[in-house]
Design a protein around this motif. Structure first.
Motif, PDB file in Angstrom:
ATOM      1  N   ILE A   8       0.849  -1.190   0.000  1.00  0.00           N
ATOM      2  CA  ILE A   8       0.000   0.000   0.000  1.00  0.00           C
ATOM      3  C   ILE A   8       0.882   1.237   0.000  1.00  0.00           C
ATOM      4  O   ILE A   8       1.717   1.411   0.889  1.00  0.00           O
ATOM      5  CB  ILE A   8      -0.923   0.042   1.241  1.00  0.00           C
ATOM      6  N   ALA A  11       0.542   4.811   3.044  1.00  0.00           N
ATOM      7  CA  ALA A  11      -0.174   4.131   4.130  1.00  0.00           C
ATOM      8  C   ALA A  11       0.170   4.663   5.504  1.00  0.00           C
ATOM      9  O   ALA A  11      -0.275   4.114   6.510  1.00  0.00           O
ATOM     10  CB  ALA A  11       0.100   2.628   4.071  1.00  0.00           C
ATOM     11  N   GLY A  16      -4.896   5.317   3.293  1.00  0.00           N
ATOM     12  CA  GLY A  16      -3.928   4.225   3.215  1.00  0.00           C
ATOM     13  C   GLY A  16      -3.776   3.495   4.537  1.00  0.00           C
ATOM     14  O   GLY A  16      -3.692   2.261   4.583  1.00  0.00           O
ATOM     15  N   ARG A  17      -3.742   4.250   5.618  1.00  0.00           N
ATOM     16  CA  ARG A  17      -3.650   3.646   6.954  1.00  0.00           C
ATOM     17  C   ARG A  17      -4.906   2.837   7.265  1.00  0.00           C
ATOM     18  O   ARG A  17      -4.822   1.747   7.854  1.00  0.00           O
ATOM     19  CB  ARG A  17      -3.441   4.736   7.997  1.00  0.00           C
ATOM     20  N   ALA A  20      -4.692  -0.424   5.534  1.00  0.00           N
ATOM     21  CA  ALA A  20      -3.750  -1.302   6.222  1.00  0.00           C
ATOM     22  C   ALA A  20      -4.391  -1.933   7.454  1.00  0.00           C
ATOM     23  O   ALA A  20      -4.267  -3.146   7.697  1.00  0.00           O
ATOM     24  CB  ALA A  20      -2.502  -0.514   6.607  1.00  0.00           C
ATOM     25  N   ILE A  32       4.185  -1.749   3.905  1.00  0.00           N
ATOM     26  CA  ILE A  32       3.702  -0.381   3.992  1.00  0.00           C
ATOM     27  C   ILE A  32       4.697   0.564   3.319  1.00  0.00           C
ATOM     28  O   ILE A  32       5.878   0.582   3.666  1.00  0.00           O
ATOM     29  CB  ILE A  32       3.528   0.043   5.472  1.00  0.00           C
ATOM     30  N   THR A  43       2.410   2.873  11.181  1.00  0.00           N
ATOM     31  CA  THR A  43       1.363   2.025  10.616  1.00  0.00           C
ATOM     32  C   THR A  43       1.827   0.576  10.541  1.00  0.00           C
ATOM     33  O   THR A  43       1.083  -0.350  10.878  1.00  0.00           O
ATOM     34  CB  THR A  43       0.965   2.508   9.210  1.00  0.00           C
ATOM     35  N   ASN A  82      -2.467   4.160  -3.485  1.00  0.00           N
ATOM     36  CA  ASN A  82      -3.291   5.082  -2.705  1.00  0.00           C
ATOM     37  C   ASN A  82      -2.695   6.480  -2.590  1.00  0.00           C
ATOM     38  O   ASN A  82      -3.432   7.455  -2.451  1.00  0.00           O
ATOM     39  CB  ASN A  82      -3.487   4.499  -1.302  1.00  0.00           C
TER      40      ASN A  82
END
Length: 267
Positions: A8, A11, A16-17, A20, A32, A43, A82
Motif C-alpha cells: 500500500i 499508508a 492508506g492507513r 492497512a 507499507i 502504521t 493510494n
C-alpha cells in the motif's frame, strides 16, 4: 487459507492507513510504503507489517519494494496505489511547478506502481486497486490539476482492466468523494479561498477514512471493476452520461453556486 500479501502506498495516514488496518484485521501480510518514515513505520508496527520508505515519484523505490516482497514473501497479491495529493486554485493561480508536482504524484506515481508490480502480480494472478476520485468525472471549477490527474488515473485503470486481464491481473479503481482525512492539510492552493473551501468540504463530510476503506474493500470483494461508493456519486455520473451536455453543465453551475453558498456559512 493463505494470507494475501499486499503493498500500500501512502499508508502512513488517512485512507492508506485505514486500508492497512482493515486488511491486517483480515490476516493480510502488509508491506507499507510512505515517504514519511515515522508515520509509515507507525502504521507498519500497528499492523504487524514491514515498512519501506517509498516516494512514488521515484520508479526505483517502487521497483525495490516489489523486489523485496518477491524475495522475502515469495510474491505479492494486491497492490493499492493510494498515495495522492491535492492542488486547488484557478488556472491563472496555479503554477506549472504545482502542475508537475501533482502529475508526478497522482498520475505518474500510480503508473510507477503498476509498472513495478505488474510482473509480480501476473505470477500470482493478483489485483491492482487504484484510488481515483469523484473528481475523475465531476469537474468542479478551481480544481483543474486535481480533476485532470484523477481523470487520468481513471482512464489508466480502465485501460489496464483490459490490457492486464490476459495476464490474470484484475484491476479495480475507486472514485470516492470528499471524506474526512488529512488531504487538505497537505494540499497546495493557488489562493486562500480555494484552500478554505477545500478544507470545509473535507471537514464537513459525513464519511471518514475507515468508512471509505470499508466500502472500497467491499466493492473489491464483490468484483466491481469501477467502485462508486454512494448514490450521490452514481447519480452524478448518470446525469453526466445521460443528459445533453449543455443541460448537464447548467445543472452543475447551479450546484456549484449552492455549494459555495453552503460553504460560506458558519459551521
Amino acid at each position: 487459507m493463505t494470507a494475501i500479501r499486499a503493498f500500500i502506498t501512502g499508508a502512513g495516514s488517512g485512507l492508506g492507513r485505514a486500508f492497512a488496518q482493515q486488511l491486517a484485521a483480515k490476516g493480510a501480510k502488509l508491506c507499507i510504503g510512505d515517504i514519511d518514515a515515522v508515520a509509515g513505520q507507525k502504521t507498519a508496527d500497528e499492523c504487524g507489517g514491514h515498512f519501506v520508505k517509498c516516494d512514488v515519484r521515484i520508479e526505483d523505490d517502487l521497483m525495490a519494494a516489489a523486489a523485496w516482497m518477491q524475495a522475502e514473501w515469495g510474491g505479492v497479491d494486491l497492490l493499492i496505489n493510494n498515495a495522492g495529493v491535492a492542488q486547488m486554485g484557478a488556472l491563472a493561480d496555479t503554477s506549472l511547478e504545482d502542475w508537475r508536482w501533482i502529475i508526478d504524484i497522482n498520475l505518474l506515481g500510480t503508473v510507477n506502481g503498476c509498472k513495478a508490480f505488474a510482473p509480480h502480480l501476473a505470477q500470482t494472478k493478483g489485483r491492482i486497486l487504484n484510488i481515483a476520485s469523484m473528481a475523475s468525472f465531476l469537474h468542479l471549477p478551481n480544481a483543474g490539476s486535481y480533476n485532470a490527474t484523477k481523470s487520468a488515473v481513471l482512464a489508466l485503470s480502465e485501460t489496464l482492466m483490459l490490457e492486464l486481464e490476459p495476464q490474470g491481473i484484475k484491476t479495480h479503481v475507486a472514485c470516492p468523494g470528499f471524506f474526512r482525512t488529512d488531504l487538505a492539510q497537505n494540499m497546495r492552493a493557488g489562493d486562500d479561498k480555494a484552500r478554505a473551501m477545500t478544507a470545509r468540504l473535507v471537514e464537513r463530510s459525513r464519511s471518514g477514512a475507515n468508512d471509505v476503506a470499508t466500502r472500497i474493500l467491499d466493492g473489491m470483494d464483490r468484483g466491481e471493476a469501477r467502485i462508486l461508493l454512494d448514490k450521490r456519486t452514481r447519480r452524478a455520473l448518470q446525469m453526466k452520461n445521460w443528459l445533453p451536455f449543455p443541460r448537464y453543465l447548467n445543472g452543475l453551475r447551479k450546484e456549484v453556486a449552492k455549494l459555495e453558498a453552503r460553504m460560506t456559512r458558519a459551521s
